[in-house]
Scaffold this active site. Structure first.
Site, PDB file in Angstrom:
ATOM      1  N   TYR A 179     -49.014  -1.414 -32.475  1.00  0.00           N
ATOM      2  CA  TYR A 179     -47.715  -0.780 -32.745  1.00  0.00           C
ATOM      3  C   TYR A 179     -46.676  -1.083 -31.656  1.00  0.00           C
ATOM      4  CZ  TYR A 179     -44.255   2.584 -34.304  1.00  0.00           C
ATOM      5  OH  TYR A 179     -43.082   3.144 -34.742  1.00  0.00           O
TER       6      TYR A 179
HETATM    7  N1  LIG Z   1     -41.567   8.751 -37.108  1.00  0.00           N
HETATM    8  C1  LIG Z   1     -41.485   8.360 -35.857  1.00  0.00           C
HETATM    9  O1  LIG Z   1     -41.823   9.088 -34.932  1.00  0.00           O
HETATM   10  C2  LIG Z   1     -40.920   6.987 -35.538  1.00  0.00           C
HETATM   11  C3  LIG Z   1     -40.510   6.747 -34.232  1.00  0.00           C
HETATM   12  C4  LIG Z   1     -39.993   5.506 -33.902  1.00  0.00           C
HETATM   13  C5  LIG Z   1     -39.872   4.532 -34.862  1.00  0.00           C
HETATM   14  N2  LIG Z   1     -40.274   4.778 -36.145  1.00  0.00           N
HETATM   15  C6  LIG Z   1     -40.110   3.691 -37.116  1.00  0.00           C
HETATM   16  O2  LIG Z   1     -39.317   4.141 -38.189  1.00  0.00           O
HETATM   17  C7  LIG Z   1     -39.606   3.354 -39.341  1.00  0.00           C
HETATM   18  C8  LIG Z   1     -39.777   4.272 -40.539  1.00  0.00           C
HETATM   19  O3  LIG Z   1     -40.908   5.085 -40.329  1.00  0.00           O
HETATM   20  P1  LIG Z   1     -40.967   6.618 -40.758  1.00  0.00           P
HETATM   21  O4  LIG Z   1     -41.157   7.405 -39.520  1.00  0.00           O
HETATM   22  O5  LIG Z   1     -39.846   6.952 -41.661  1.00  0.00           O
HETATM   23  O6  LIG Z   1     -42.393   6.660 -41.515  1.00  0.00           O
HETATM   24  P2  LIG Z   1     -42.755   6.596 -43.062  1.00  0.00           P
HETATM   25  O7  LIG Z   1     -42.275   7.802 -43.752  1.00  0.00           O
HETATM   26  O8  LIG Z   1     -44.214   6.289 -43.129  1.00  0.00           O
HETATM   27  O9  LIG Z   1     -41.918   5.337 -43.590  1.00  0.00           O
HETATM   28  C9  LIG Z   1     -42.394   4.025 -43.546  1.00  0.00           C
HETATM   29  C10 LIG Z   1     -42.095   3.381 -44.862  1.00  0.00           C
HETATM   30  O10 LIG Z   1     -42.547   2.014 -44.848  1.00  0.00           O
HETATM   31  C11 LIG Z   1     -43.261   1.776 -46.055  1.00  0.00           C
HETATM   32  N3  LIG Z   1     -44.198   0.686 -45.906  1.00  0.00           N
HETATM   33  C12 LIG Z   1     -45.447   0.696 -45.351  1.00  0.00           C
HETATM   34  N4  LIG Z   1     -46.003  -0.515 -45.437  1.00  0.00           N
HETATM   35  C13 LIG Z   1     -45.098  -1.319 -46.057  1.00  0.00           C
HETATM   36  C14 LIG Z   1     -45.086  -2.669 -46.449  1.00  0.00           C
HETATM   37  N5  LIG Z   1     -46.148  -3.469 -46.257  1.00  0.00           N
HETATM   38  N6  LIG Z   1     -43.997  -3.174 -47.069  1.00  0.00           N
HETATM   39  C15 LIG Z   1     -42.937  -2.377 -47.309  1.00  0.00           C
HETATM   40  N7  LIG Z   1     -42.881  -1.089 -46.999  1.00  0.00           N
HETATM   41  C16 LIG Z   1     -43.950  -0.555 -46.354  1.00  0.00           C
HETATM   42  C17 LIG Z   1     -43.941   3.094 -46.354  1.00  0.00           C
HETATM   43  O11 LIG Z   1     -44.351   3.182 -47.711  1.00  0.00           O
HETATM   44  P3  LIG Z   1     -45.461   4.285 -48.130  1.00  0.00           P
HETATM   45  O12 LIG Z   1     -44.836   5.617 -47.865  1.00  0.00           O
HETATM   46  O13 LIG Z   1     -45.694   4.011 -49.580  1.00  0.00           O
HETATM   47  O14 LIG Z   1     -46.648   4.000 -47.266  1.00  0.00           O
HETATM   48  C18 LIG Z   1     -42.802   4.077 -46.022  1.00  0.00           C
HETATM   49  O15 LIG Z   1     -41.911   4.169 -47.070  1.00  0.00           O
HETATM   50  C19 LIG Z   1     -40.859   2.540 -39.001  1.00  0.00           C
HETATM   51  O16 LIG Z   1     -40.468   1.225 -38.680  1.00  0.00           O
HETATM   52  C20 LIG Z   1     -41.406   3.237 -37.764  1.00  0.00           C
HETATM   53  O17 LIG Z   1     -42.128   2.359 -36.940  1.00  0.00           O
HETATM   54  C21 LIG Z   1     -40.802   5.988 -36.501  1.00  0.00           C
END
Ligand SMILES: NC(=O)c1ccc[n+]([C@@H]2O[C@H](COP(=O)([O-])OP(=O)(O)OC[C@H]3O[C@@H](n4cnc5c(N)ncnc54)[C@H](OP(=O)(O)O)[C@@H]3O)[C@@H](O)[C@H]2O)c1
Length: 317
Positions: free
Chosen positions: A176
């Site tokens: 990650y």
């Molecule tokens: N939450 C945090 O604390 C945090 C902090 C820093 C950065 N981020 C970043 O923010 C971004 C969004 O994450 P989030 O926190 O909103 O989590 P999330 O709700 O899990 O969103 C991630 C999304 O990506 C989709 N996804 C997974 N694998 C994929 C693939 N192979 N192709 C296309 N889409 C795919 C997921 O689909 P499914 O739901 O169907 O699996 C989900 O819609 C990510 O890049 C994450 O690294 C998150």
């Protein structure tokens, strides 16, 4: 003397505030393509930009997520299924976008899709565990960007890449943090390269937020599986208490993490709609007060702080 100094600082902040408030015109004519809209930041951003009147092209991994999103938004918002790890899926989505944006090009590309499992000590992981995350979080971002780049260049638009504070401070083992460091490096070179064409590139660096990706139960069940599969040598070094202490860290991070996802989506919206977007946005109190400042410290100092706050193997000399 003090009067002039305070006036100068006040004027600087006033100008800065005024500059940040300038919004691009004709937002209702602009298309924005967002990956990972099934849940979390992507889902909220899609709804937010739809409310703002923009033409949202939302990519979801699953039809279920796409249908739910369509039910909550206006007819302007359209969805497509995209798996960021599959070239044929990216090619098909690019063609779909091309048909919708026509000659005006794509104003905004938001690379948001991501996964985080497995997060664990490196000793528990195999090459495939690293590759799985890099495939979505880094190679997926690169391939989607390369594919959509001609459309964004045509619109002299924006690329918004979702990184993390873990792209500044490598807190955990596994793919990650590496993927997010990679996103930062890719965005840096992209920003300079695309500036010749009037395209602006922004990086979003959220702290910890409560979404599916950071769900502690999902992480813990995976960590338990890794423990079961680990060799006896690794189990000896890390001891069975490894699980317990890691559980405490993961649960604590979950408890402390931000709940207001709009802190992140507001940064994304600013990057897409402001005349003068920033190159980097940090979101969340933990990012602003802890992780970003730590990332500027000398390595030896940062190591002391992170060593003190992190989980350690139990059987170290
Ligand atoms: N939450 C945090 O604390 C945090 C902090 C820093 C950065 N981020 C970043 O923010 C971004 C969004 O994450 P989030 O926190 O909103 O989590 P999330 O709700 O899990 O969103 C991630 C999304 O990506 C989709 N996804 C997974 N694998 C994929 C693939 N192979 N192709 C296309 N889409 C795919 C997921 O689909 P499914 O739901 O169907 O699996 C989900 O819609 C990510 O890049 C994450 O690294 C998150």
């Amino acid at each position: 003397m003090w009067f002039y100094l305070v006036t100068l600082v006040g004027l600087y902040y006033l100008l800065h505030w005024y500059r940040e408030k300038q919004v691009v015109s004709n937002l209702q004519d602009k298309h924005v393509f967002i990956t990972g809209c099934d849940s979390g930041f992507g889902n909220l951003l899609a709804r937010q930009l739809d409310r703002r009147g923009m033409k949202v092209l939302a990519a979801c991994l699953m039809e279920k997520g796409a249908a739910e999103l369509r039910n909550k938004t206006s007819d302007r918002l359209e969805t497509v299924i995209l798996d960021a790890t599959k070239t044929e899926s990216i090619v098909a989505a690019t063609q779909w976008v091309k048909e919708r944006v026509g000659n005006t090009g794509l104003w905004g590309l938001v690379n948001n899709a991501g996964i985080s499992i497995p997060l664990a000590f490196n000793a528990f992981l195999k090459k495939e565990d690293f590759a799985k995350i890099l495939d979505v979080n880094l190679l997926g971002v690169i391939e989607v960007t390369l594919s959509m780049m001609p459309l964004v260049r045509k619109a002299r638009g924006r690329v918004v890449n979702v990184s993390s504070v873990l792209g500044r401070v490598s807190l955990f083992g596994g793919g990650y943090c590496i993927s997010k460091y990679g996103v930062e490096a890719f965005s840096d070179s992209l920003r300079r390269e695309l500036s010749y064409f009037g395209v602006k590139v922004a990086i979003i660096e959220p702290g910890f937020f409560q979404t599916a990706i950071s769900n502690s139960d999902r992480h813990l069940s995976h960590v338990k599986m890794l423990w079961d599969q680990a060799s006896s040598e690794v189990k000896e070094i890390y001891d069975e208490k490894f699980l317990l202490s890691n559980e405490t860290t993961i649960k604590l991070l979950d408890k402390l993490s931000n709940k207001d996802l709009s802190l992140v989506t507001d940064c994304m919206e600013h990057a897409l709609t402001s005349c003068h977007p920033r190159t980097q946005y940090s979101a969340g109190w933990d990012a602003k007060l802890f992780y970003i400042p730590v990332s500027y410290l000398p390595t030896c100092l940062a190591d002391v702080i992170l060593f003190w706050t992190s989980t350690k193997p139990k059987n170290t000399p």
